[in-house]
Design a protein around this motif. Structure first.
Motif, PDB file in Angstrom:
ATOM      1  N   TYR A   9       0.832  -1.208   0.000  1.00  0.00           N
ATOM      2  CA  TYR A   9       0.000   0.000   0.000  1.00  0.00           C
ATOM      3  C   TYR A   9       0.865   1.255   0.000  1.00  0.00           C
ATOM      4  CZ  TYR A   9      -3.673  -3.297   1.146  1.00  0.00           C
ATOM      5  OH  TYR A   9      -4.543  -4.344   1.121  1.00  0.00           O
ATOM      6  N   PHE A  10       1.947   1.215   0.756  1.00  0.00           N
ATOM      7  CA  PHE A  10       2.871   2.345   0.795  1.00  0.00           C
ATOM      8  C   PHE A  10       3.499   2.566  -0.578  1.00  0.00           C
ATOM      9  CE2 PHE A  10       7.193   4.007   1.497  1.00  0.00           C
ATOM     10  CZ  PHE A  10       6.853   5.227   2.072  1.00  0.00           C
ATOM     11  N   THR A  12       2.289   1.665  -3.498  1.00  0.00           N
ATOM     12  CA  THR A  12       1.251   2.125  -4.415  1.00  0.00           C
ATOM     13  C   THR A  12       0.947   3.601  -4.193  1.00  0.00           C
ATOM     14  OG1 THR A  12       0.287  -0.095  -4.448  1.00  0.00           O
ATOM     15  CG2 THR A  12      -1.109   1.704  -5.193  1.00  0.00           C
ATOM     16  N   ALA A  13       0.881   4.027  -2.939  1.00  0.00           N
ATOM     17  CA  ALA A  13       0.624   5.431  -2.630  1.00  0.00           C
ATOM     18  C   ALA A  13       1.752   6.329  -3.149  1.00  0.00           C
ATOM     19  CB  ALA A  13       0.451   5.620  -1.128  1.00  0.00           C
ATOM     20  N   CYS A  14       2.980   5.889  -2.996  1.00  0.00           N
ATOM     21  CA  CYS A  14       4.127   6.658  -3.503  1.00  0.00           C
ATOM     22  C   CYS A  14       4.102   6.746  -5.019  1.00  0.00           C
ATOM     23  CB  CYS A  14       5.443   6.024  -3.048  1.00  0.00           C
ATOM     24  SG  CYS A  14       5.773   6.227  -1.306  1.00  0.00           S
ATOM     25  N   VAL A  16       1.468   6.451  -7.099  1.00  0.00           N
ATOM     26  CA  VAL A  16       0.342   7.278  -7.550  1.00  0.00           C
ATOM     27  C   VAL A  16       0.623   8.757  -7.315  1.00  0.00           C
ATOM     28  CG1 VAL A  16      -2.076   7.832  -7.070  1.00  0.00           C
ATOM     29  CG2 VAL A  16      -1.383   5.465  -7.325  1.00  0.00           C
ATOM     30  N   SER A  17       1.178   9.109  -6.168  1.00  0.00           N
ATOM     31  CA  SER A  17       1.470  10.517  -5.895  1.00  0.00           C
ATOM     32  C   SER A  17       2.558  11.045  -6.828  1.00  0.00           C
ATOM     33  CB  SER A  17       1.868  10.714  -4.435  1.00  0.00           C
ATOM     34  OG  SER A  17       3.047  10.016  -4.134  1.00  0.00           O
ATOM     35  N   SER A  21       1.677  14.139  -9.426  1.00  0.00           N
ATOM     36  CA  SER A  21       2.249  15.392  -8.943  1.00  0.00           C
ATOM     37  C   SER A  21       2.674  16.309 -10.077  1.00  0.00           C
ATOM     38  CB  SER A  21       3.442  15.119  -8.034  1.00  0.00           C
ATOM     39  OG  SER A  21       4.527  14.594  -8.770  1.00  0.00           O
TER      40      SER A  21
END
Length: 59
Positions: A9-10, A12-14, A16-17, A21
């Motif tokens: 999850y970490f 994937t979040a990185c 996507v951001s 950005s």
């Protein structure tokens, strides 16, 4: 710290951001050496300030 639980999850979040950005940075004078994507239509060596001004003018 968490024994690697939730690492997917970490990551994937990185990812996507990073993708969403765009070319925003802390310093407008920062030079873009390698555009993140061809979709941004930025020239290599252009500053973030110039890229943002160009994008505001095109919308």
């Amino acid at each position: 710290m968490f024994d690697g639980k939730g690492l997917e999850y970490f990551f994937t979040a990185c990812l996507v951001s990073y993708i969403f950005s765009g070319h925003h940075g802390l310093w407008p004078s920062q030079t873009i050496y390698e555009p993140k994507s061809r979709l941004y239509q930025t020239v290599s060596g252009e500053t973030i300030k110039k890229a943002e001004q160009k994008n505001k003018g095109s919308t």
